[in-house]
Enzyme design. Structure first.
Site, PDB file in Angstrom:
ATOM      1  CG  HIS A 132      39.043  60.259   9.864  1.00 34.08           C
ATOM      2  ND1 HIS A 132      38.565  58.968   9.871  1.00 34.08           N
ATOM      3  CD2 HIS A 132      38.090  61.032  10.431  1.00 34.08           C
ATOM      4  CE1 HIS A 132      37.368  58.956  10.431  1.00 34.08           C
ATOM      5  NE2 HIS A 132      37.051  60.201  10.781  1.00 34.08           N
ATOM      6  CE  LYS A 171      33.606  61.008  10.432  1.00 36.45           C
ATOM      7  NZ  LYS A 171      34.122  60.535  11.733  1.00 36.45           N
ATOM      8  CD  GLU A 188      41.656  56.384   8.483  1.00 37.30           C
ATOM      9  OE1 GLU A 188      40.626  57.052   8.682  1.00 37.30           O
ATOM     10  OE2 GLU A 188      41.744  55.535   7.577  1.00 37.30           O
TER      11      GLU A 188
END
Length: 250
Positions: A141, A168, A86
């Site tokens: 991510h 997130k 990531e």
């Protein structure tokens, strides 16, 4: 809406919070960064421990953490080991990822811990964090693309289901409309599903606007660079604060 409160910092309330990363390779570099970024008065500091040269030595990690904590207190501290898959700096086995995070959690020298959504031990790590009073920032991510809106919303909802205190996500835009996809997904998550703070961003220069104006669509924090950026598109923290305060007050 559940607010994440750490001393006098309340994520999910008021002006979006600014998180600044530490990227030093050793204690000396990290302390230099700490002294520099203090001038920007970050709301939260993130230690990107995957940049540490001796990250495979748990004793060194804990000693370094203790030093950072003392130098930063009372600023809230987020511990992050970003995996190589990531966008992180080091490759480690999943078993060590779990061991590392759980050891750091058990020191109670941090306030928040980053746990990657797709790590194989996510449930166990969240349980350890909860048992020790540490907030979980669950993250994902995508450095290759911007997934479809429905996929972004699904990932954020899944983080919430798994017990993240702050879901997130960060994605990479290929074209400007990808940024709109991320912002639309943020608004949908915030208005329909979220019962806690969320953090979203579109990376690189194309996505910079999401780091500044994410609050309009529901993102409760953003990342600004200190001495070194931890991801493409980060704006120096002092400049970022001015922009965010202008948006928030107007």
């Amino acid at each position: 809406m559940k607010i994440v409160s750490i001393r006098d910092i309340h994520v999910g309330e008021g002006v979006p919070k600014i998180i600044v990363p530490l990227m030093g390779k050793n204690v000396e570099q990290l302390l230099l960064e700490v002294n520099t970024i203090k001038q920007a008065a970050p709301d939260i500091v993130e230690w990107r421990a995957d940049a540490l040269e001796e990250i495979d030595n748990l004793e060194v990690v804990k000693e370094t953490l203790s030093t950072i904590r003392e130098a930063l207190f009372p600023t809230p501290l987020l511990f992050t080991f970003r995996s190589h898959r990531e966008g992180g700096n080091k490759r480690i086995e999943d078993t060590y990822y779990k061991e590392l995070l759980e050891n750091v959690i058990q020191t109670k020298a941090i306030d928040l811990i980053d746990v990657e959504l797709f790590s194989s031990n996510v449930i166990e790590i969240v349980e350890t964090a909860n048992a020790n009073g540490i907030y979980v920032v669950m993250s994902n991510h995508d450095f290759e693309k911007t997934p479809a809106k429905e996929e972004i919303v699904w990932r954020l909802r899944r983080m919430q289901e798994l017990g993240a205190h702050i879901p997130k996500i960060a994605v990479m835009p290929k074209v400007p409309t990808d940024v709109l996809t991320l912002l639309d997904a943020t608004y949908t998550m915030k208005s329909l599903y979220a019962d806690r703070p969320i953090i979203t961003m579109s990376m690189a220069s194309t996505g910079v606007i999401s780091r500044i104006a994410g609050q309009v669509f529901g993102s409760d924090a953003t990342f600004g660079s200190g001495m070194e950026a931890s991801a493409p598109g980060q704006i120096p923290a002092e400049e970022l604060r001015k922009m965010i305060e202008i948006l928030h007050t107007n």
